[in-house]
Motif scaffolding. Structure first.
Motif, short mmCIF file in Angstrom:
data_model
loop_
_atom_site.label_atom_id
_atom_site.label_comp_id
_atom_site.label_asym_id
_atom_site.label_seq_id
_atom_site.Cartn_x
_atom_site.Cartn_y
_atom_site.Cartn_z
N ASP A 193 0.91 -1.09 0.02
CA ASP A 193 0.08 -0.05 -0.07
C ASP A 193 0.95 1.06 -0.01
N TRP A 219 -0.22 -2.68 -5.12
CA TRP A 219 -1.56 -3.00 -4.88
C TRP A 219 -2.40 -1.74 -4.41
N SER A 220 -1.97 -0.66 -3.73
CA SER A 220 -2.90 0.20 -3.68
C SER A 220 -2.04 1.48 -3.42
N CYS A 244 -2.53 4.62 -0.92
CA CYS A 244 -3.07 4.92 0.53
C CYS A 244 -3.05 6.45 0.84
N CYS A 259 -6.60 3.24 -1.36
CA CYS A 259 -7.06 3.10 -0.08
C CYS A 259 -6.92 4.33 0.58
N GLU A 302 -10.39 0.29 0.23
CA GLU A 302 -9.95 -0.43 1.54
C GLU A 302 -9.63 0.62 2.40
N LYS A 324 -0.66 -6.47 8.63
CA LYS A 324 0.05 -5.35 7.72
C LYS A 324 0.95 -4.62 8.69
N ARG A 329 0.92 -7.67 4.00
CA ARG A 329 0.82 -6.17 3.49
C ARG A 329 1.63 -5.47 4.00
N GLY A 370 2.75 -1.23 4.29
CA GLY A 370 2.65 0.11 4.22
C GLY A 370 3.92 0.90 4.29
#
Length: 239
Positions: free
Chosen positions: A15, A41-42, A44, A65, A94, A187, A208, A210
């Motif tokens: 993320d 993936w994303s 945030c 996210c 998310e 995460k 996951r 961050g």
């Protein structure tokens, strides 16, 4: 995924954090473009950036996210639910909520569990993550917060916001992983700034990551694989 990792596998755990409060629009653009370039993936993003990020990332395959009750977790449950619903309406898929840290430290388990459950319910089956802010907690509180996260129905328990003077540690990731069933993922977030740190978190049980260092992490992996190839290593497909 213990052991070796491909670039695609690592990218699929990330993320990409675009959360600094002082980011200008140009800086947000730069970070969203990094997320798209590396195929993470994303992204945030801050709640106010959700709609913009959804539009900018359209067609990239990168999800959006956002954070709820960030970074302190002390907003009311009703406020967290309202924040999530607005983010959902703008296209976020998310949601990373901050636990009420003081309530967790005070042993107010019912409040913590109900706060999580209300946000999870509002997410309507989309991925929800609960940030414990582990730098403020002892091991008992981390383990209990992880269990309350599962009881509240969240998808992930998460280490940190990255804004509390501490971040993820391997020991805390292992503790969180041991405190919840396989139905809940972990995460690691905060201070994951290089490939070795990322791999250590994944090997400890995180699924996951961050991080705002996505390009650094994936760039290091690409360079190592290229170096292995140049030296004739047998396996150049993963690290």
């Amino acid at each position: 995924m213990p052991g070796t990792y491909t670039e695609a596998q690592i990218a699929a755990t990330i993320d990409h954090a675009v959360l600094k409060p002082d980011f200008t629009r140009a800086e947000v653009d730069r970070e969203l473009d990094i997320a798209a370039e590396w195929g993470v993936w994303s992204a945030c993003v801050r709640p106010s950036d959700v709609g913009y990020a959804v539009t900018r990332l359209e067609g990239s395959g990168v999800r959006v996210c956002t954070v709820i009750g960030f970074p302190h977790g002390t907003t009311s449950t009703a406020a967290k639910v309202a924040e999530l619903r607005r983010a959902f309406d703008e296209g976020a898929t998310e949601f990373d909520m901050v636990v009420h840290i003081g309530a967790l430290r005070s042993g107010e388990d019912a409040y913590v569990r109900d706060d999580i459950a209300a946000v999870v319910e509002a997410a309507g089956g989309l991925i929800s993550k609960v940030i414990l802010e582990t730098s403020y907690l002892d091991e008992e509180q981390i383990a209990r917060g992880s269990r309350l996260t599962e009881e509240g129905g969240a998808t992930f328990v998460k280490t940190s916001t990255g804004f509390a003077g501490g971040g993820a540690t391997v020991d805390h990731v292992r503790l969180m992983r041991a405190s919840v069933s396989p139905a809940v993922q972990v995460k690691a977030s905060g201070g994951v700034r290089g490939l070795d740190a990322a791999i250590a978190m994944l090997d400890a049980g995180a699924t996951r990551l961050g991080t705002s260092a996505s390009a650094t992490i994936l760039g290091e992996l690409r360079a190592r694989l290229a170096g292995d190839d140049a030296t004739g290593a047998e396996d150049t497909s993963s690290y």
